[in-house]
Structure formats: C-alpha cells, structure tokens
Design a protein around this motif. Structure first.
Motif, mmCIF file in Angstrom:
data_model
loop_
_atom_site.group_PDB
_atom_site.id
_atom_site.type_symbol
_atom_site.label_atom_id
_atom_site.label_comp_id
_atom_site.label_asym_id
_atom_site.label_seq_id
_atom_site.Cartn_x
_atom_site.Cartn_y
_atom_site.Cartn_z
ATOM 1 N N TYR A 1 -18.548 -0.184 -44.899
ATOM 2 C CA TYR A 1 -18.609 -0.798 -43.574
ATOM 3 C C TYR A 1 -18.446 -2.304 -43.711
ATOM 4 N N LEU A 2 -17.484 -2.869 -42.978
ATOM 5 C CA LEU A 2 -17.237 -4.304 -43.058
ATOM 6 C C LEU A 2 -18.428 -5.120 -42.580
ATOM 7 N N PRO B 1 -9.630 -5.823 -45.695
ATOM 8 C CA PRO B 1 -9.715 -5.611 -44.248
ATOM 9 C C PRO B 1 -8.337 -5.574 -43.608
ATOM 10 N N ASP B 2 -8.114 -4.565 -42.797
ATOM 11 C CA ASP B 2 -6.831 -4.387 -42.129
ATOM 12 C C ASP B 2 -7.063 -4.493 -40.630
ATOM 13 N N GLY B 3 -6.405 -5.424 -40.030
ATOM 14 C CA GLY B 3 -6.577 -5.618 -38.595
ATOM 15 C C GLY B 3 -5.567 -6.627 -38.091
ATOM 16 N N GLU C 1 -10.265 -0.653 -41.731
ATOM 17 C CA GLU C 1 -9.854 -1.239 -40.465
ATOM 18 C C GLU C 1 -10.904 -2.232 -39.984
ATOM 19 N N ALA C 2 -10.455 -3.435 -39.616
ATOM 20 C CA ALA C 2 -11.361 -4.484 -39.148
ATOM 21 C C ALA C 2 -11.252 -4.626 -37.632
ATOM 22 N N VAL D 1 -12.381 -9.588 -37.656
ATOM 23 C CA VAL D 1 -11.246 -10.445 -37.987
ATOM 24 C C VAL D 1 -11.584 -11.902 -37.694
ATOM 25 N N MET D 2 -12.192 -12.149 -36.546
ATOM 26 C CA MET D 2 -12.557 -13.523 -36.182
ATOM 27 C C MET D 2 -13.572 -14.090 -37.174
ATOM 28 N N ARG D 3 -14.526 -13.278 -37.590
ATOM 29 C CA ARG D 3 -15.546 -13.747 -38.535
ATOM 30 C C ARG D 3 -14.912 -14.120 -39.867
ATOM 31 N N LEU D 4 -14.014 -13.273 -40.383
ATOM 32 C CA LEU D 4 -13.392 -13.542 -41.666
ATOM 33 C C LEU D 4 -12.442 -14.735 -41.596
ATOM 34 N N ARG D 5 -11.737 -14.873 -40.475
ATOM 35 C CA ARG D 5 -10.819 -16.000 -40.327
ATOM 36 C C ARG D 5 -11.562 -17.330 -40.246
#
Length: 731
Positions: free
Chosen positions: A102-103, A277-279, A534-535, A540-544
């Motif tokens: 889980y991401l 993560p893929d999104g 899948e993210a 995605v916003m958190r990782l970016r």
C-alpha cells in the motif's frame, strides 16, 4: 505472442531482482522466501539474455529491441518452455507482492520493504599470496586476518601462492621438485577442509589439518587449492623456511568473513523492494524519477549534505578528510609530496571501504590515498579495491601490493572481462572492456554520520588534480611523468561527495554484490526489485512535492552486456523527460542511434540543448581516431543542438554532468559514447532537487563558457570514417 515476447524482454532486462515485504509476523517467512525465489529466477533468466549478446546489441542499436526474442526464443526454440515457465512464475510472485503493498504506508523514501537473500550463488576462487616472509611474521603488529568467504558461494576455493623471490641455491638448477626450494606449511582449521591428497594422483581428502611443501612459484607451478566446509570458522596457516629454521616462524589467521564483519553480511544479503508508483505523474523529470523501472538502481533516498569537489585540492582533501578526520596539508599538495604525513588522531572507524577507479596510479595521488587506506586496513576495516587489469602498470600494481602488505583484509580485484562463449563479445573485448566506475565509499555503522560517498569523473591519478606535470626523480617507484615515462595531460574534472547513511548503505550493498559476481559471466544479483502499484491523485501529489522538502537521490550501476542495455534506456527516458532545457558536459561525444533519436525528440519539443565536448584529444592516451569519433557525433547533431568545443589550453574537459529543466541532475562516470553504454561498467547519482540542480547547472554553464560554439561541420578522414563504421560499437 507479441505481448509475451515483450514481457520476456522486460523481465530479462530486469535481470536480478528480489523482494520481501515483512508486514506481519504470519507472512514474514513466506514473503522472504518469495524474494529469494524471484532472485533465483532472475539470475537464471540472465543466462538466456547472454545467449546471443552481439546479435541483440546490434539490433537494439537499430531500435529493434525485441527482435532477438522473435528469432531465438519463440515456441520452436528448445529454451522457450523453460523461459516461459520462469516468466510466468516471476509475474505471479510480483503480482502477489503488489497486491499486498500500500502506497499510503510508504513515506516515499527508502525501500517499501526489506528482505534477506540466503541462497549461495556462483563459484569463486581467491588467492592468498606471500611476497615477503616479513609480511606474516609471528608477533608483527597490525597483522590482519584473511577473511574467507566460503559461506557466500556455492563453491569457494582458496589458492595459496608462494611468490617469494628465489634466492641463490644449489638446488636452483635441479629439475626435481623435491630439490627445489619450498616452505614447510600447515593449515589447521576448527572444521573440516577439503584439500589435495598426499600423492600426485590421489583424490581429494577431508580433514582439519593439511600439511604440505609450499614451493616457490617462480620455480614451480604448484597450485595448492583448498575448499572449506560450512563448519569452518577459523584456521591458522603456519609456515617456515626449512633452510633457516626448524619451527614455525610465520603465519596468518583465516577467519569466516561473517564473523569479522557483521555489516558485510547485512549488506551482501540486502534486498530492497522499491515502490514503482504508477499514476498520472505526467512526463516530466519528476515523473521519470518516480516511475523508472530499472534494476541495479537504488530506491529513492535523501541525503544530509552534498559537497562540490570540482576544485582539485578540495577533491583530494575531502577524500583525506573523510578517511582521516584531518585535512591534507596544502603545502604537501602544492609540493606534490608523495610522503605527506597524514593525521589519524581524529580518524573515523569504518566497517567497509570501497574504491573503484579506471586508474590507481603510482604517483602523489595513489601514494597519499593508499596511506589513508592502509591505516584503516591496520584497524581491521574490510577494504575492497576494483581496478581494470589493462590500465595498471607494474609500478601501479606495486603500490597496491605495498598497500596490502601484511593486511589480507585489503583485497584487490583486477577487473578483466572473460568471454564465456563466442556470443557475448569478440576476442578484442577481453582487452577493450573495463571497469569505469569511480567511487570511494566509507561505511560506518558505529557512527553513521561518518559514512560518505564520492563519485564523478576523476580517476586516481595525478593528471586529474595537477595542471602542471609532476617530476618524481627522487622516487624510483613512482611514475616520473616529467621525464616522459608516461603521457601526461591535465583533466579538468568534476566530483561530488554525498553524506547520508541510508543512501551510502544502499550503494555499498550494490558494489559488494558486484564484487561477488560470477567471474566468467559477470552475473550478479541486484539489491533491489521494483514492484508496481497504482497511485491515487493524492499520492501522486504527495510524491511530486517531496523534492521541494528534501533532495531525492538514486544510484545506478550498469553492465550493458549483462543487464540488457539498462543505462542506454535510462538515458533515453531521462532525455525524453526534458521539457525546457538540457545541459551536458562530456569529453567524448558519439551517442548511439537510440540516444541521438531521443535528443532529436527533445529539440522537436523546443527543449534548448547545450553540449560541451572535446575535439582535440592530444595527450589523452587515446588513438588519433578518437578525435574523428567525436567529430562524427558533433556533425550528427550540429544543426539542431548548440555544441561547444572545450578550448582551454593544455587540458581536457573530463566532467560528466547532465542537468535537465533546473530540477534533475545526473553526476556520473558515463561518457556520451557507445563504449560507455555497450562495453564498460558505469555508475552515477541521479538527484531530483531544484537547489542542487541549479548548482550543477552553474558548473555546466561554466564549462560551456570556456568553449567555442561549433558552427560548421568538422572534417572526418575517410579512412577513419571507414574504421569507425567497421568498429561501430567500440567508440
């Protein structure tokens, strides 16, 4: 069928990977076993990748990545059923791991989960040699133990080599081995060893004690080989010269490496499961950093400190400071004093030190660095040095021999490519392929802040730190460049130092895995595996957003004839991520067809590309044809890329800096020529961080400012043009 073949290409490209989430006590063992099984599958798949390396390399350069498998591994191929079964099993295991992860439980830094690798891989033979009786004299101070690595390999052989100089003897000219000089030797262990029988044609014997006559190898080609059973922890090799003594005068202790270095066990068994993560990340540099799917690339980490080492004195001083805790005297540096006295009063304690370079030269640089390393060897630190066989002269090797004297915990590997069959290279590749990684790493578990990593383009040679030619007339064991003993030209180069224990630890694990590779096939296991997930939009916003809070870093290693051209694909994807600007410094410029196409696509996206390289390579030690090689690469891109020629006199620009969109930087050993992507081992540090990218951009622009813009096609001699086309992958 096409999808299946594409899956085969992808899986074999991701050769050796391993996973092992440990989310709950009930699943720890099961997932750990799954990680080990994936590892075994990937190592076996790597055998099929090497079946026709040369053919596949040629096809990939033409953009036909999967053509090999359509020709060689279809349903009609005898290997296909086995390969298909392995792929299916691997995919099932990966899917199982992905379904359990889980991401939201992952911070974005470090591995998602960790596991421990247990199977023994490959066969290894090491050599314990003596060159002086004083090296292992009973009672001598600082004598180290020889670490035996029998617990890490399917078969481990230790060869005892007596390289003592042969003194004048009445037996010297006799043909009988019984009359040739020898030492009396005895190997005694706490567990059974497997050793030669007592007679020439007798089979191996198993016992705890082995006594033998240890002949001088210069007179006798004797090869004493011993294997160790798993129960062996300690051994004592004792010996004496029967012409001078009647009792044991010399010896060395052999100790199971796992008992003298617990950190070695942790690092060599390390398996990191990286989240992929893929999104909806988009297609920019941030997306490239997170979504890349390359093996032999560490999981994302951060670091505490980065030091710019472009200045030559700062570069070598930072290495000495990292190893000793005290600076190198500026006076000793300016005077090129190879006997510079180093201060070890504040020296940190390291578990393992790693050094890899294209050169380790007999000069000021080599002497000062070896002095610092020898101190740590005397403290019991495990030190590993990797240099190519082909670049080392007799004087260079003598410096490393002196470094190892009486300290068997310092081991040197002379990298030499071995052809395992006719399909993984031609006869010339045995001499052409080299280790090109430039890394100095110190790993300390007692004080993690002392751990460091230094990387970039510099080799261990005076020409990378002194612009004026050194004279060493007073030191016969050093290269006297000033009297023309060896060609000399100054390399204007670039390096960085990174501090941050988690990152240093992950890179050290990578390099130790490479150290433990199969010497014939070069196969070695990766320390990571990428598991897709899948993210969500929020994830995605958190990782970016992470690189705005702290620098993000990954390290990649490459062995292109083994890992499926990973580095070339890495560069293609990295270039494809550029949106506005790409700056590159490289002394050699002849990109592959696929990388050239990526540069063309960048220009079509209105990316401003600036490259500085070198045309005139006088003094570089490369053949004259290398200049025409660079010219050919320049001419290919001159119409759509700003290309500059380094024009500073009496120097060669040697830095390898790539900066994209003021966000992403890559500092490496990689030249933008085909041999870096096809033949040599390489490594580099990928950093996603705006402030760091701006600093690297400043350095790249400074290099560019010291060159001239090339506006006209460079003339390439027709003979050299023919030779370049003939040896396409060599340049």
């Amino acid at each position: 069928m096409n999808k299946l073949l594409g899956g085969l290409a992808l899986a074999i490209t991701l050769l050796t990977s391993c996973t092992g989430p440990q989310r709950a006590p009930s699943s720890v063992m099961y997932d750990d076993e799954r990680a080990n099984r994936i590892q075994e599958i990937d190592v076996e798949l790597s055998r099929y990748w090497n079946k026709d390396w040369k053919y596949n390399q040629e096809l990939f350069q033409k953009g036909k990545e999967n053509a090999k498998f359509q020709k060689d591994l279809d349903h009609a191929n005898e290997n296909w059923p086995r390969v298909e079964a392995l792929l299916n099993e691997r995919n099932a295991e990966i899917n199982q791991l992905s379904s359990k992860l889980y991401l939201r439980e992952w911070s974005g830094l470090g591995p998602w989960f960790e596991a421990t690798f247990r199977p023994r891989l490959f066969e290894k033979e090491e050599v314990l040699r003596i060159r002086s009786m004083d090296d292992f004299k009973f009672g001598s101070s600082h004598q180290g133990s020889f670490p035996i690595e029998h617990q890490f390999y399917s078969t481990y052989i230790l060869r005892f080599e007596n390289d003592l100089p042969v003194e004048n003897s009445p037996f010297r000219d006799e043909k009988s081995n019984n009359q040739k000089k020898y030492l009396k030797a005895r190997l005694e262990c706490d567990g059974d060893i497997i050793h030669p029988g007592g007679w020439i044609f007798s089979s191996e014997q198993q016992s705890r004690v082995y006594e033998f006559n240890w002949y001088y190898n210069q007179e006798n080609g004797q090869k004493v080989r011993v294997k160790f059973t798993p129960r062996v922890n300690y051994c004592r090799l004792s010996f004496y010269d029967p012409e001078k003594s009647k009792t044991w005068t010399n010896g060395v202790q052999l100790v199971d490496l796992g008992r003298v270095s617990k950190e070695w066990i942790k690092l060599t068994n390390q398996i990191d499961i990286c989240a992929r993560p893929d999104g909806n990340f988009g297609n920019d540099t941030t997306a490239f950093f997170w979504k890349q799917d390359f093996n032999y690339t560490t999981c994302p980490q951060t670091f505490d400190k980065l030091v710019n080492l472009r200045d030559p004195y700062v570069s070598i001083n930072q290495k000495i400071l990292a190893l000793t805790g005290s600076p190198l005297s500026r006076k000793d540096f300016n005077n090129k004093n190879p006997l510079a006295e180093l201060d070890f009063s504040k020296a940190p304690k390291f578990d393992i030190i790693w050094v890899s370079s294209l050169n380790f030269s007999a000069d000021f640089y080599g002497m000062v660095l070896s002095s610092a390393l020898r101190y740590h060897g005397q403290q019991g630190t495990q030190i590993r040095i990797l240099v190519p066989e082909v670049t080392m002269t007799k004087k260079d090797k003598a410096i490393l021999d002196r470094l190892q004297q009486g300290l068997p915990n310092i081991k040197v590997q002379y990298y030499k490519y071995v052809l395992s069959d006719e399909n993984n290279g031609g006869w010339f590749d045995k001499f052409h392929r080299v280790n090109h990684t430039k890394l100095i790493i110190g790993h300390s578990s007692t004080n993690t802040k002392d751990s460091f990593l230094i990387t970039g383009g510099r080799n261990i040679r005076d020409s990378y730190i002194f612009s004026d030619t050194p004279f060493y007339k007073a030191y016969k064991y050093l290269k006297n460049y000033g009297d023309g003993e060896e060609a000399y030209v100054y390399y204007d180069d670039f390096e960085i130092e990174i501090r941050g224990y988690a990152f240093v630890k992950s890179v050290m694990a990578q390099m130790l895995s490479f150290w433990m590779r199969d010497p014939e096939t070069q196969r070695h296991r990766s320390t990571n595996i990428n598991v897709p997930k899948e993210a969500s939009v929020d994830q995605v916003m958190r990782l970016r957003s992470l690189p705005y809070a702290a620098p993000l870093v990954r390290h990649i290693t490459s062995m292109p004839y083994f890992d499926g051209y990973q580095l070339e694909k890495f560069y293609i994807d990295m270039i494809d991520s550029a949106q506005s600007e790409l700056l590159l410094t490289t002394p050699y410029f002849r990109p592959s067809v696929a990388i050239s196409a990526a540069l063309d696509r960048a220009v079509q996206r209105k990316v401003k590309v600036k490259i500085i390289t070198r045309i005139h390579l006088a003094g570089d030690g490369t053949p004259k044809i290398a200049e025409d090689v660079n010219k050919q690469g320049i001419n290919r891109h001159l119409k759509n890329v700003e290309i500059f020629e380094w024009t500073q006199p009496n120097s060669i620009m040697h830095s390898k800096i790539l900066v994209i969109d003021k966000k992403l930087s890559f500092i490496s050993s990689v030249n933008m020529n085909r041999r870096s992507f096809i033949h040599d081992t390489e490594s580099g540090v990928l950093i996603l961080h705006g402030p760091t990218a701006l600093e690297m951009r400043k350095e790249a622009l400074d290099y560019i400012s010291k060159g001239r813009r090339i506006t006209a096609q460079e003339k390439v001699g027709w003979i050299n043009s023919t030779l370049i086309d003939w040896g396409d992958s060599l340049f």
